[in-house]
Design a protein around this motif. Structure first.
Motif, short mmCIF file in Angstrom:
data_model
loop_
_atom_site.label_atom_id
_atom_site.label_comp_id
_atom_site.label_asym_id
_atom_site.label_seq_id
_atom_site.Cartn_x
_atom_site.Cartn_y
_atom_site.Cartn_z
N MET A 65 44.10 45.95 37.78
CA MET A 65 45.53 45.52 38.09
C MET A 65 45.47 44.22 37.05
SD MET A 65 47.56 43.89 41.25
CE MET A 65 46.82 42.39 41.31
N LYS A 66 46.64 44.14 36.28
CA LYS A 66 46.64 42.94 35.46
C LYS A 66 46.70 41.45 36.11
CE LYS A 66 48.38 41.95 30.78
NZ LYS A 66 48.47 40.48 30.87
N GLN A 67 45.87 40.67 35.79
CA GLN A 67 46.09 39.16 36.35
C GLN A 67 47.22 38.45 35.73
OE1 GLN A 67 41.33 38.79 36.99
NE2 GLN A 67 42.50 36.98 37.38
N ASN B 228 47.31 34.00 43.99
CA ASN B 228 46.41 34.85 45.20
C ASN B 228 45.78 36.10 44.65
OD1 ASN B 228 45.26 35.51 47.29
ND2 ASN B 228 47.24 35.73 48.62
N GLU B 229 44.84 35.85 43.63
CA GLU B 229 44.44 37.07 42.94
C GLU B 229 43.07 36.98 42.53
OE1 GLU B 229 46.69 37.32 39.27
OE2 GLU B 229 48.34 38.02 40.05
N ASN B 230 42.46 38.37 42.53
CA ASN B 230 41.08 38.29 42.30
C ASN B 230 40.63 37.57 40.90
OD1 ASN B 230 38.29 39.38 42.00
ND2 ASN B 230 39.02 40.78 40.24
N GLY B 231 39.69 36.79 40.68
CA GLY B 231 39.32 35.94 39.53
C GLY B 231 39.81 34.56 39.55
N GLN B 232 40.91 34.33 40.56
CA GLN B 232 41.33 32.94 40.31
C GLN B 232 40.60 32.11 41.35
OE1 GLN B 232 43.88 31.78 38.36
NE2 GLN B 232 44.99 33.70 37.76
N LEU B 233 40.65 30.69 41.10
CA LEU B 233 39.72 29.91 42.02
C LEU B 233 40.80 28.67 42.72
CD1 LEU B 233 36.56 29.44 39.86
CD2 LEU B 233 36.85 30.85 42.00
N ASP C 281 33.61 39.47 51.91
CA ASP C 281 32.46 39.29 50.62
C ASP C 281 32.92 38.32 49.61
OD1 ASP C 281 34.86 40.54 49.33
OD2 ASP C 281 33.71 42.27 48.65
N THR C 282 33.66 37.24 50.08
CA THR C 282 33.74 36.07 49.16
C THR C 282 33.27 34.74 49.70
OG1 THR C 282 36.00 35.67 50.34
CG2 THR C 282 36.09 36.77 48.41
N GLY C 283 32.31 33.92 48.70
CA GLY C 283 31.76 32.87 48.78
C GLY C 283 32.58 31.70 48.84
N GLU C 284 31.81 30.51 48.80
CA GLU C 284 32.69 29.31 48.63
C GLU C 284 31.39 28.12 48.45
OE1 GLU C 284 35.13 28.55 51.75
OE2 GLU C 284 35.86 26.72 50.98
N ILE C 285 31.92 27.20 47.53
CA ILE C 285 30.87 25.90 47.16
C ILE C 285 31.53 24.81 47.61
CG2 ILE C 285 29.78 24.64 45.44
CD1 ILE C 285 29.44 27.17 44.02
N TYR C 286 30.68 23.98 48.51
CA TYR C 286 31.14 22.65 48.97
C TYR C 286 30.47 21.63 48.32
CZ TYR C 286 33.51 24.30 53.29
OH TYR C 286 34.25 24.79 54.37
N VAL D 105 35.41 24.72 46.57
CA VAL D 105 36.14 25.70 45.57
C VAL D 105 35.95 27.00 46.20
CG1 VAL D 105 35.88 26.62 43.32
CG2 VAL D 105 35.49 24.25 43.53
N TYR D 106 36.89 27.90 46.18
CA TYR D 106 36.79 29.24 46.65
C TYR D 106 37.86 30.30 46.18
CZ TYR D 106 40.53 28.16 49.97
OH TYR D 106 41.92 28.00 50.41
N PRO D 107 37.36 31.60 46.18
CA PRO D 107 38.35 32.60 45.43
C PRO D 107 39.57 32.44 46.08
CG PRO D 107 36.32 33.41 45.90
CD PRO D 107 36.23 32.29 46.71
N ALA D 108 40.53 32.62 45.23
CA ALA D 108 41.97 32.76 45.61
C ALA D 108 42.70 33.90 46.49
CB ALA D 108 43.00 32.45 44.47
N ASP D 109 41.72 34.66 46.52
CA ASP D 109 42.30 35.94 47.45
C ASP D 109 41.46 36.17 48.69
OD1 ASP D 109 40.12 36.55 46.11
OD2 ASP D 109 40.56 38.64 45.43
#
Ligand code: S6P
Ligand code: ZN
Length: 193
Positions: free
Chosen positions: A1-3, A65-70, A98-103, A154-158
């Protein structure tokens, strides 16, 4: 899917107040928004008869709210306790597990509690601490100090947020104040307790 292709941007983060500007979402969580999450129900009820304290705030800058966005956001977790239990966030798993996050700790001191299955982790956080929340781990922060505990994330938007599991099961361990110091104790509410 195109982002979506969006334009680069910069935000201003005040390390003292935790405000992120501009922010597209501002969440304020009062005690009444997290009923039955603290272990001492009588203490919770006693506080709520007097006031409904602000426990934490989140400033967030939303992107598609898509794969690749932060997503960038800050949390300002105020100092205080309900009974002996320090103010804390609700805590959640990510909906897309299956998404991580950094604090990144900016101000004050606290703990980052994480759990998956029967595994549990508690990391100390202060200014300059970079903490990694790996995929699949539920995460909650606790303010163990006497000033606001502020951190950037920071975490993945989706990723999305699953609050229901923690609302039902809580965390395996809780952080209580004993003789002026934080202690980690098994939660009497944890499903295997
Ligand atoms: C989002 C990230 C944080 C929390 C915030 C509030 O994935 O982990 O921004 O949302 O600290 O906690 P909670 O558990 O109420 O979302
Ligand atoms: Zn998260």
């Amino acid at each position: 899917m195109k982002q979506a292709v969006i334009n680069p941007f910069a935000l201003a983060l005040d390390f003292t107040s935790g405000k992120l500007e501009p922010a597209t979402t501002h969440i304020t969580r009062h005690l009444s928004h997290m009923r039955n999450m603290y272990i001492d129900s009588a203490a919770e009820q006693a506080v709520l008869t007097r006031e409904d304290p602000l426990i934490y705030e989140v400033y967030q800058y939303d992107v598609p709210n898509e794969n690749g966005q932060l997503i960038s956001c800050t949390t300002i977790l105020y100092p205080g306790r309900i009974g002996d239990e320090y103010y804390m966030t609700k805590g959640h798993y990510h909906e897309k597990a299956d998404t991580g996050e950094i604090y990144l700790g900016l101000r004050g001191n606290g703990k980052l509690l994480m759990q998956v299955g029967d595994q549990f982790s508690a990391l100390d956080m202060g200014p300059g601490t970079v903490a990694y929340v790996p995929p699949y781990w539920a995460h909650r922060t606790v303010n163990t100090g006497d000033e606001p505990f502020i951190f950037f994330a920071v975490y993945p938007a989706d990723a999305g947020h699953n609050y229901g599991t923690i609302e039902q099961e809580g965390f395996q361990q809780i952080i209580l104040e004993k003789q002026g110091n934080p202690v980690i104790v098994p939660s009497p509410r944890w499903k295997n307790a």
